[in-house]
Motif scaffolding. Structure first.
Motif, PDB file in Angstrom:
ATOM      1  N   CYS A  93      -5.878  -1.770  -0.222  1.00  0.00           N
ATOM      2  CA  CYS A  93      -5.416  -1.971   1.152  1.00  0.00           C
ATOM      3  C   CYS A  93      -6.643  -2.090   2.057  1.00  0.00           C
ATOM      4  CB  CYS A  93      -4.550  -0.794   1.587  1.00  0.00           C
ATOM      5  SG  CYS A  93      -4.057  -0.920   3.315  1.00  0.00           S
ATOM      6  N   CYS A 121       0.853  -1.196   0.000  1.00  0.00           N
ATOM      7  CA  CYS A 121       0.000   0.000   0.000  1.00  0.00           C
ATOM      8  C   CYS A 121       0.890   1.247   0.000  1.00  0.00           C
ATOM      9  CB  CYS A 121      -0.896  -0.023   1.227  1.00  0.00           C
ATOM     10  SG  CYS A 121      -1.756   1.530   1.497  1.00  0.00           S
ATOM     11  N   CYS A 128      -6.453   0.907   4.911  1.00  0.00           N
ATOM     12  CA  CYS A 128      -6.714   2.282   4.455  1.00  0.00           C
ATOM     13  C   CYS A 128      -7.901   2.368   3.503  1.00  0.00           C
ATOM     14  CB  CYS A 128      -5.504   2.867   3.743  1.00  0.00           C
ATOM     15  SG  CYS A 128      -3.951   2.573   4.552  1.00  0.00           S
TER      16      CYS A 128
HETATM   17 ZN   LIG Z   1      -2.721   0.980   3.556  1.00  0.00          ZN
END
Ligand SMILES: [Zn+2]
Length: 403
Positions: free
Chosen positions: A36, A11, A39
């Motif tokens: 990800c 990520c 996130c």
């Molecule tokens: Zn991430």
């Protein structure tokens, strides 16, 4: 998927490694995107350009390695090496409709073999099915009419493959293509009927040849037959097109309140008509057809490479038949009929495009015959018969070593 390319899918924001399940391939851009989970954002990764070896395995090869009775070590090793090379992204298997047809004809009592074989073919080819003989002829002829030096290279797009060299990564949903199985099962004419038609046609051709003829006469005969068919197809297409134009004039005449003079043309469409239509689709039709027709008149130049291979093979079959060889009616399909024609189609369609191709011993010997060899020698393709599977294994081992 294990490869020799160490790609780090992390990520861009938190640097966490992304799980394979969250990576998607973008086939159009040679890149992958990964999400990800923490996130909830996407990172884009460019993928390396790689070159895979293209391989065509014929039905006899699959019968060997998937046979429930024969458990030879060599067959097992070949299967394992192919799977390993596929995992290393070193090879791509060209799978055609002929496979689909022949796999669907495996009798029900061998249904396990049938399913395994289908799964193997499908995963080795990333779920892609190559075009059939007509598709290849259409692609080659279009290039012949549009490009200079059109046959210095043989792009995989000719055989209907978008990008066999695609670097595969992440979770790829491979369609199973099982519908083709069903399609081929429901739409097939019986092999007996097909063999009968082939036999009648072959007898007719034999009768047309003089008794003292040679192989070169057979070759000339088949070439003229094919060229005549194509020229007729071109004429039919032009007639059909003029009729469509005439119909438009007639309608405007009627709309204007006049009585049009009108003659319905006799259009008999040759079996080449669909091929002609596809070849000129989107081109300046008149110019393209005039060029093709001139090339056909001029020393066989209008015959594309795949047609030439097929013509050479059909000429050799005619020559064998004319000499009165291979008379056993029980072996008609293998020698002259449906079975032989599938082999002819797969070699004529794919030989110029693949790095290696397998055949049974009979077909291998057939490929050594004068007219066929002359065509096939134009390409660097390796051809492995059952009697040379050891050499095929050595070739696969080299590919593994060099990875
Ligand atoms: Zn991430």
């Amino acid at each position: 998927m294990a490869t020799n390319h160490n790609l780090n899918f992390i990520c861009y924001k938190c640097q966490a490694s992304l799980s394979t399940a969250n990576i998607l391939l973008n086939k159009n851009k040679n890149e992958a995107r990964g999400r990800c989970a923490k996130c909830n954002i996407w990172t884009t990764f460019p993928l390396p350009e790689i070159k895979k070896k293209l391989i065509y395995l014929d039905q006899s090869f699959f019968s060997d390695i998937y046979s429930e009775t024969v458990k030879e070590d060599l067959n097992q090793r070949l299967k394992e090496k192919l799977l390993l090379l596929r995992q290393k992204q070193k090879i791509f298997l060209v799978v055609s409709d002929i496979h689909s047809y022949e796999t669907s004809n495996i009798p029900e009592q061998h249904s396990k073999q049938k399913t395994e074989q289908w799964k193997f073919q499908n995963s080795m080819a990333d779920g892609c099915i190559a075009g059939n003989f007509d598709n290849v002829v259409i692609a080659q002829t279009r290039r012949m009419l549009l490009e200079k030096n059109s046959f210095e290279t043989f792009p995989h797009t000719d055989i209907g493959l978008k990008n066999p060299h695609q670097f595969m990564v992440g979770m790829n949903i491979i369609s199973t293509n099982t519908w083709r199985d069903g399609l081929n099962q429901s739409s097939k004419t019986s092999s007996e009927q097909q063999n009968e038609a082939i036999s009648d046609n072959l007898d007719r051709q034999v009768e047309k040849l003089p008794d003292n003829c040679k192989l070169s006469d057979c070759l000339h005969h088949i070439q003229e037959l094919r060229k005549g068919g194509l020229q007729q197809g071109i004429k039919d297409f032009i007639k059909d097109k003029n009729f469509t134009l005439q119909s438009e004039e007639i309608i405007s005449e009627i709309n204007a309140g006049r009585t049009p003079s009108f003659q319905y043309p006799q259009i008999s469409r040759s079996s080449f008509y669909p091929v002609i239509k596809s070849v000129v689709e989107g081109l300046d039709e008149d110019a393209a057809l005039m060029k093709w027709s001139d090339l056909l008149k001029n020393d066989n130049l209008g015959l594309c490479p795949s047609l030439r291979i097929r013509i050479a093979m059909e000429a050799e079959l005619l020559w064998i038949k004319k000499q009165g060889h291979r008379q056993n009616p029980k072996k008609f399909s293998e020698n002259f009929g449906v079975s032989r024609h599938h082999d002819i189609q797969h070699i004529a369609s794919f030989f110029p495009y693949v790095d290696a191709i397998t055949t049974d011993n009979e077909m291998f010997n057939f490929c050594q015959r004068e007219a066929v060899k002359k065509e096939l020698n134009k390409y660097p393709t390796k051809i492995y018969a059952k009697k040379y599977y050891n050499d095929f294994e050595a070739w696969l081992s080299d590919l593994i070593k060099n990875s």
